[in-house]
Design a protein around this motif. Structure first.
Motif, short mmCIF file in Angstrom:
data_model
loop_
_atom_site.label_atom_id
_atom_site.label_comp_id
_atom_site.label_asym_id
_atom_site.label_seq_id
_atom_site.Cartn_x
_atom_site.Cartn_y
_atom_site.Cartn_z
N TYR A 359 1.46 11.97 5.31
CA TYR A 359 0.57 11.41 4.30
C TYR A 359 1.37 10.78 3.17
N ALA A 360 0.73 9.88 2.45
CA ALA A 360 1.27 9.30 1.22
C ALA A 360 0.09 8.88 0.37
N TYR A 361 0.07 9.35 -0.90
CA TYR A 361 -1.06 9.05 -1.77
C TYR A 361 -0.76 9.44 -3.22
N ALA A 362 -1.79 9.41 -4.05
CA ALA A 362 -1.74 9.87 -5.46
C ALA A 362 -0.90 8.93 -6.34
N TYR A 363 -1.26 7.65 -6.36
CA TYR A 363 -0.50 6.66 -7.13
C TYR A 363 -0.96 6.53 -8.56
N ALA A 364 -2.14 7.07 -8.88
CA ALA A 364 -2.62 7.18 -10.26
C ALA A 364 -2.64 5.85 -11.01
N GLY A 365 -3.03 4.80 -10.32
CA GLY A 365 -3.16 3.51 -10.98
C GLY A 365 -1.93 2.63 -10.90
N HIS A 366 -0.84 3.11 -10.28
CA HIS A 366 0.39 2.33 -10.12
C HIS A 366 0.59 1.92 -8.66
N GLY A 367 -0.49 1.78 -7.93
CA GLY A 367 -0.39 1.66 -6.48
C GLY A 367 0.13 0.35 -5.95
N VAL A 368 0.05 -0.74 -6.71
CA VAL A 368 0.48 -2.03 -6.16
C VAL A 368 1.91 -1.94 -5.65
N SER A 369 2.81 -1.47 -6.49
CA SER A 369 4.21 -1.37 -6.08
C SER A 369 4.53 -0.05 -5.39
N ILE A 370 4.02 1.07 -5.92
CA ILE A 370 4.37 2.37 -5.36
C ILE A 370 3.84 2.53 -3.94
N ALA A 371 2.59 2.18 -3.72
CA ALA A 371 2.02 2.31 -2.38
C ALA A 371 2.76 1.42 -1.38
N SER A 372 3.21 0.27 -1.85
CA SER A 372 3.90 -0.66 -0.95
C SER A 372 5.22 -0.08 -0.46
N LEU A 373 6.09 0.33 -1.40
CA LEU A 373 7.39 0.85 -0.99
C LEU A 373 7.27 2.20 -0.30
N LEU A 374 6.37 3.07 -0.80
CA LEU A 374 6.22 4.38 -0.17
C LEU A 374 5.64 4.22 1.23
N GLY A 375 4.74 3.25 1.43
CA GLY A 375 4.24 2.98 2.77
C GLY A 375 5.36 2.56 3.71
N LYS A 376 6.21 1.66 3.23
CA LYS A 376 7.36 1.23 4.04
C LYS A 376 8.24 2.41 4.40
N GLU A 377 8.55 3.26 3.41
CA GLU A 377 9.43 4.39 3.67
C GLU A 377 8.80 5.39 4.64
N MET A 378 7.50 5.63 4.52
CA MET A 378 6.85 6.54 5.46
C MET A 378 6.85 5.95 6.87
N GLY A 379 6.70 4.63 6.98
CA GLY A 379 6.82 4.00 8.29
C GLY A 379 8.20 4.21 8.88
N GLU A 380 9.23 4.13 8.04
CA GLU A 380 10.60 4.34 8.51
C GLU A 380 10.84 5.80 8.89
N VAL A 381 10.21 6.73 8.17
CA VAL A 381 10.30 8.15 8.55
C VAL A 381 9.69 8.35 9.94
N LEU A 382 8.51 7.80 10.15
CA LEU A 382 7.83 7.95 11.43
C LEU A 382 8.59 7.26 12.57
N ALA A 383 9.33 6.21 12.23
CA ALA A 383 10.11 5.49 13.24
C ALA A 383 11.47 6.12 13.48
N GLY A 384 11.81 7.16 12.70
CA GLY A 384 13.11 7.79 12.84
C GLY A 384 14.24 7.04 12.17
N LYS A 385 13.89 6.10 11.28
CA LYS A 385 14.91 5.30 10.59
C LYS A 385 15.40 5.97 9.32
N ARG A 386 14.67 6.94 8.80
CA ARG A 386 15.10 7.73 7.65
C ARG A 386 14.56 9.13 7.83
N THR A 387 15.19 10.10 7.16
CA THR A 387 14.79 11.50 7.35
C THR A 387 13.69 11.94 6.40
N SER A 388 13.60 11.28 5.22
CA SER A 388 12.62 11.72 4.23
C SER A 388 12.41 10.63 3.20
#
Length: 423
Positions: A359-388
């Motif tokens: 999961y990834a959430y709880a941006y508290a109104g800062h979601g334009v940038s935070i959701a974007s990069l955190l979404g990318k990083e979570m995709g990389e976690v799921l793809a095995g490209k990063r550990t966390s």
């Protein structure tokens, strides 16, 4: 006055956006078709994983097309508090991550040729009361000493006219690294980029349950079932009770916006000489900006409810707008709408895994940038490209009472009003 979202009227969902039926099998099922989910889908497709993005409504329907279009530096929680809570090393990492998030959005829009009016116009935090400006002076000093960040500076009340055509505030704090964009153009550009790379976009598909299987998960929806190796929940302020521990970590808060009709260029230049992203220092803050076509967009919260009457809300928001900009008296309001923020009790973004589901959430109104990069990083976690990710390394408070927000948020709203009155 229309009770509809200005952004999606100006840029409707593309008629040629490829929409897919629910597949039987995928590597990763992503729940939520906004900034988080689409950026995760892009990262997964770049790594070669199959992806299905399941959206309860239509792609980009939620906060990703309803927000103010501000890509801001920082987090909702103040950096001094972040330093005290997590330590200086972690605090510096969080700050740099927030800068990287704005950079990422800019780079992505260039790489994917997303025409979303991205402009590094900077933001101006406005002092609602004189003592707030004194805090700004101290904050700018703290950023220089603790972070070596010199791109933050204060503007006194006497100098404020060079930044905003309003006498309602007592000074300001400027960060030129923040940006503005057209949120609907951005989210639909993301969707088109993800589809081009092979992500399946599945609309009108609501999550009903998730069950563990021998090989992963059975995702049960109102449109049928899907077998997935991994699941990512990316629903922020629209998170439901389907996976109860997730809902116990985030609650929705309603944010309400109005836009005026397009303003004469001379009035635009008077109200916002530098085209900044504006927000003030109240607990029940207001945020506002000029849209790319010259409207004044003015938003905020009357209380924390997600279900206020839009017409009544618009009247209150217009009254507050006229307190800030008396020059707008007599200017018609064109649109009024609302959307949900997702907020955690510690005011931090959260990402991780619970009951095997990411999961990834709880941006508290800062979601334009935070959701974007955190979404990318979570995709990389799921793809095995990063550990966390950085936000998976902090505690995520969960409480049984959080899903009952309709009961406690009115009390919180009253307390915030008292704070705005006395502080």
């Amino acid at each position: 006055m229309k009770t509809s979202v200005y952004w999606t009227e100006d840029c409707p969902r593309p008629a040629n956006l490829p929409i897919s039926p629910l597949p039987e099998v995928t590597d990763v099922a992503i729940i939520g078709g906004g900034y988080t989910g689409l950026n995760a889908a892009l990262a997964l497709r770049k790594a070669g994983a199959s992806v299905a993005v399941l959206e309860k409504e239509t792609i980009g329907w939620g906060a990703s097309s309803r927000n103010g279009g501000m890509a801001l530096t920082g987090l909702k929680e103040s950096m001094p508090v972040v330093f005290k809570r997590y330590g200086a090393e972690m605090g510096r990492a969080f700050w740099q991550w927030s800068l990287d998030a704005v950079d990422y959005v800019e780079q992505l829009t260039v790489e994917e040729k997303i025409d979303c009016n991205f402009v590094r116009s900077g933001h101006l935090l406005l002092a609602f009361k004189p003592q707030h400006f004194a805090q700004f002076v101290e904050e700018a000093r703290w950023f220089r000493e603790q972070l070596g960040y010199t791109d933050l500076w204060v503007v006194s009340k006497a100098e404020l006219h060079s930044e905003i055509g309003s006498a309602a505030y007592h000074g300001g704090l400027i960060d030129p690294r923040s940006a503005g964009l057209h949120p609907a153009r951005y989210v639909f550009g993301l969707a088109q980029a993800a589809a081009r790379k092979g992500a399946l976009l599945v609309e009108r598909t609501a999550l009903m349950d998730v069950k563990r299987t021998r090989t992963g998960f059975l995702v049960i929806t109102n449109r049928g079932t899907l077998n997935a190796r991994e699941v990512l929940v990316a629903t922020n302020g629209y998170t439901t009770n389907v996976i109860r521990p997730l809902r116990q970590g985030v609650f929705p808060v309603g944010s309400y916006i109005i836009t005026t009709e397009p303003l004469p260029l001379s009035l635009q230049e008077e109200l916002s000489p530098r085209g900044r992203m504006f927000f003030d220092s109240k607990h029940f803050l207001n945020y506002f900006r000029l849209t790319p076509d010259g409207r004044m967009l003015f938003g905020g919260r009357h209380n924390l409810s997600t279900s206020l009457d839009l017409i009544n809300s618009a009247r209150k928001m217009q009254a507050r707008m006229l307190e800030v900009f008396p020059q707008l008296a007599g200017v018609s309001i064109s649109h009024t709408w609302s959307g949900n923020l997702g907020i955690a009790l510690d005011l931090m973004p959260h990402a991780g895994r619970v009951n095997g589901v990411h999961y990834a959430y709880a941006y508290a109104g800062h979601g334009v940038s935070i959701a974007s990069l955190l979404g990318k990083e979570m995709g990389e976690v799921l793809a095995g490209k990063r550990t966390s990710t950085l936000f998976a390394q902090i505690k995520h408070p969960r409480y049984a009472f959080v899903p009952y927000d309709r009961l406690y948020l009115p009390l919180v709203s009253t307390w915030f009003r008292v704070l705005d009155w006395i502080t």
